[in-house]
Design a protein around this motif. Structure first.
Motif, PDB file in Angstrom:
ATOM      1  N   PRO A 100      24.762  39.036  33.685  1.00 35.28           N
ATOM      2  CA  PRO A 100      24.144  39.767  32.500  1.00 35.28           C
ATOM      3  C   PRO A 100      22.624  40.221  32.514  1.00 35.28           C
ATOM      4  O   PRO A 100      21.946  39.419  33.325  1.00 35.28           O
ATOM      5  CB  PRO A 100      24.385  38.629  31.519  1.00 35.28           C
ATOM      6  CG  PRO A 100      24.346  37.110  31.997  1.00 35.28           C
ATOM      7  CD  PRO A 100      24.943  37.834  33.573  1.00 35.28           C
ATOM      8  N   HIS A 101      22.431  41.297  32.092  1.00 33.22           N
ATOM      9  CA  HIS A 101      21.332  41.843  32.192  1.00 33.22           C
ATOM     10  C   HIS A 101      20.912  42.683  30.856  1.00 33.22           C
ATOM     11  O   HIS A 101      21.234  44.198  30.992  1.00 33.22           O
ATOM     12  CB  HIS A 101      20.976  42.647  33.467  1.00 33.22           C
ATOM     13  CG  HIS A 101      19.429  42.911  33.634  1.00 33.22           C
ATOM     14  ND1 HIS A 101      18.571  43.725  32.790  1.00 33.22           N
ATOM     15  CD2 HIS A 101      18.745  42.520  34.529  1.00 33.22           C
ATOM     16  CE1 HIS A 101      17.494  43.777  33.174  1.00 33.22           C
ATOM     17  NE2 HIS A 101      17.358  43.022  34.528  1.00 33.22           N
TER      18      HIS A 101
ATOM     19  N   ALA B 286      21.184  48.232  28.094  1.00 31.23           N
ATOM     20  CA  ALA B 286      20.713  49.012  26.994  1.00 31.23           C
ATOM     21  C   ALA B 286      20.195  50.348  27.455  1.00 31.23           C
ATOM     22  O   ALA B 286      20.466  51.425  26.949  1.00 31.23           O
ATOM     23  CB  ALA B 286      19.657  48.139  26.314  1.00 31.23           C
ATOM     24  N   VAL B 287      19.615  50.255  28.638  1.00 30.34           N
ATOM     25  CA  VAL B 287      19.026  51.477  29.347  1.00 30.34           C
ATOM     26  C   VAL B 287      20.202  52.399  29.743  1.00 30.34           C
ATOM     27  O   VAL B 287      20.375  53.664  29.520  1.00 30.34           O
ATOM     28  CB  VAL B 287      18.101  51.148  30.220  1.00 30.34           C
ATOM     29  CG1 VAL B 287      17.764  52.331  30.907  1.00 30.34           C
ATOM     30  CG2 VAL B 287      16.870  50.597  29.881  1.00 30.34           C
ATOM     31  N   VAL B 288      21.131  51.841  30.393  1.00 34.15           N
ATOM     32  CA  VAL B 288      22.197  52.513  30.807  1.00 34.15           C
ATOM     33  C   VAL B 288      23.195  53.342  29.584  1.00 34.15           C
ATOM     34  O   VAL B 288      23.430  54.278  29.741  1.00 34.15           O
ATOM     35  CB  VAL B 288      23.105  51.790  31.913  1.00 34.15           C
ATOM     36  CG1 VAL B 288      24.463  52.430  31.969  1.00 34.15           C
ATOM     37  CG2 VAL B 288      22.373  51.280  33.006  1.00 34.15           C
TER      38      VAL B 288
ATOM     39  N   ARG C 254      28.865  49.504  20.732  1.00 31.92           N
ATOM     40  CA  ARG C 254      29.671  50.140  19.863  1.00 31.92           C
ATOM     41  C   ARG C 254      29.439  51.404  20.036  1.00 31.92           C
ATOM     42  O   ARG C 254      30.518  52.155  20.183  1.00 31.92           O
ATOM     43  CB  ARG C 254      29.309  49.613  18.379  1.00 31.92           C
ATOM     44  CG  ARG C 254      29.995  48.500  18.224  1.00 31.92           C
ATOM     45  CD  ARG C 254      29.867  47.909  16.611  1.00 31.92           C
ATOM     46  NE  ARG C 254      30.296  46.623  16.076  1.00 31.92           N
ATOM     47  CZ  ARG C 254      29.628  45.585  16.128  1.00 31.92           C
ATOM     48  NH1 ARG C 254      28.207  45.878  16.372  1.00 31.92           N
ATOM     49  NH2 ARG C 254      30.154  44.654  15.920  1.00 31.92           N
ATOM     50  N   LEU C 255      28.174  51.952  20.227  1.00 34.02           N
ATOM     51  CA  LEU C 255      27.831  53.449  20.115  1.00 34.02           C
ATOM     52  C   LEU C 255      28.438  54.133  21.275  1.00 34.02           C
ATOM     53  O   LEU C 255      29.149  54.982  21.417  1.00 34.02           O
ATOM     54  CB  LEU C 255      26.638  53.529  19.864  1.00 34.02           C
ATOM     55  CG  LEU C 255      25.911  55.217  20.021  1.00 34.02           C
ATOM     56  CD1 LEU C 255      26.573  55.960  18.926  1.00 34.02           C
ATOM     57  CD2 LEU C 255      24.726  55.256  19.891  1.00 34.02           C
ATOM     58  N   LEU C 256      28.103  53.243  22.413  1.00 33.45           N
ATOM     59  CA  LEU C 256      28.690  53.860  23.577  1.00 33.45           C
ATOM     60  C   LEU C 256      29.949  53.748  23.955  1.00 33.45           C
ATOM     61  O   LEU C 256      30.593  54.942  24.257  1.00 33.45           O
ATOM     62  CB  LEU C 256      28.069  52.655  24.811  1.00 33.45           C
ATOM     63  CG  LEU C 256      28.616  53.102  26.231  1.00 33.45           C
ATOM     64  CD1 LEU C 256      27.622  53.104  27.246  1.00 33.45           C
ATOM     65  CD2 LEU C 256      29.511  51.947  26.555  1.00 33.45           C
ATOM     66  N   LEU C 257      30.689  52.958  23.496  1.00 34.17           N
ATOM     67  CA  LEU C 257      32.271  52.936  23.414  1.00 34.17           C
ATOM     68  C   LEU C 257      32.794  54.217  22.629  1.00 34.17           C
ATOM     69  O   LEU C 257      33.570  54.845  23.101  1.00 34.17           O
ATOM     70  CB  LEU C 257      32.861  51.598  23.025  1.00 34.17           C
ATOM     71  CG  LEU C 257      34.456  51.708  23.130  1.00 34.17           C
ATOM     72  CD1 LEU C 257      34.849  51.811  24.578  1.00 34.17           C
ATOM     73  CD2 LEU C 257      34.923  50.161  22.562  1.00 34.17           C
TER      74      LEU C 257
END
Length: 110
Positions: free
Chosen positions: A12-13, A18-20, A63-66
């Motif tokens: 985990p990081h 978050a940056v990705v 959620r936004l990424l997905l």
């Protein structure tokens, strides 16, 4: 793909993810279908691995990424192979964020 590597190692990081996620949301149209599915899969893997009891509570960023990945994947659905479609489904399952719309078009494409 750095997100995939961290997910594969179950490392985990949150800051990195978050940056990705921010970059993926910004540049989603430039990603190849394989990369879109791998990114979604990686976030699903990390969410599931970080919750030993299976209690997955994705962040707003995840959620936004997905959502963005699924929308782009739908626009380009004819470009995805079976593995890519499977990765998208696994991401939704592991994040416990099913999209009826995405499941429908993936079912049609598969």
């Amino acid at each position: 793909n750095v997100a995939w590597a961290f997910a594969k190692l179950l490392r985990p990081h949150p800051e990195l993810f978050a940056v990705v996620a921010h970059e993926v949301v910004r540049k989603v149209a430039t990603f190849q279908p394989q990369n879109l599915s791998i990114v979604a899969y990686s976030y699903g893997q990390m969410a599931a691995a970080g919750c030993p009891r299976g209690d997955v509570s994705p962040t707003a960023t995840t959620r936004l990424l997905l959502q963005v990945v699924l929308e782009e994947a739908e626009r380009r659905r004819g470009e995805f192979d079976g593995q890519g479609l499977s990765n998208l489904c696994q991401a939704m399952a592991k994040l416990r964020l099913p999209s009826t719309r995405a499941l429908h078009w993936i079912g049609v494409e598969a």
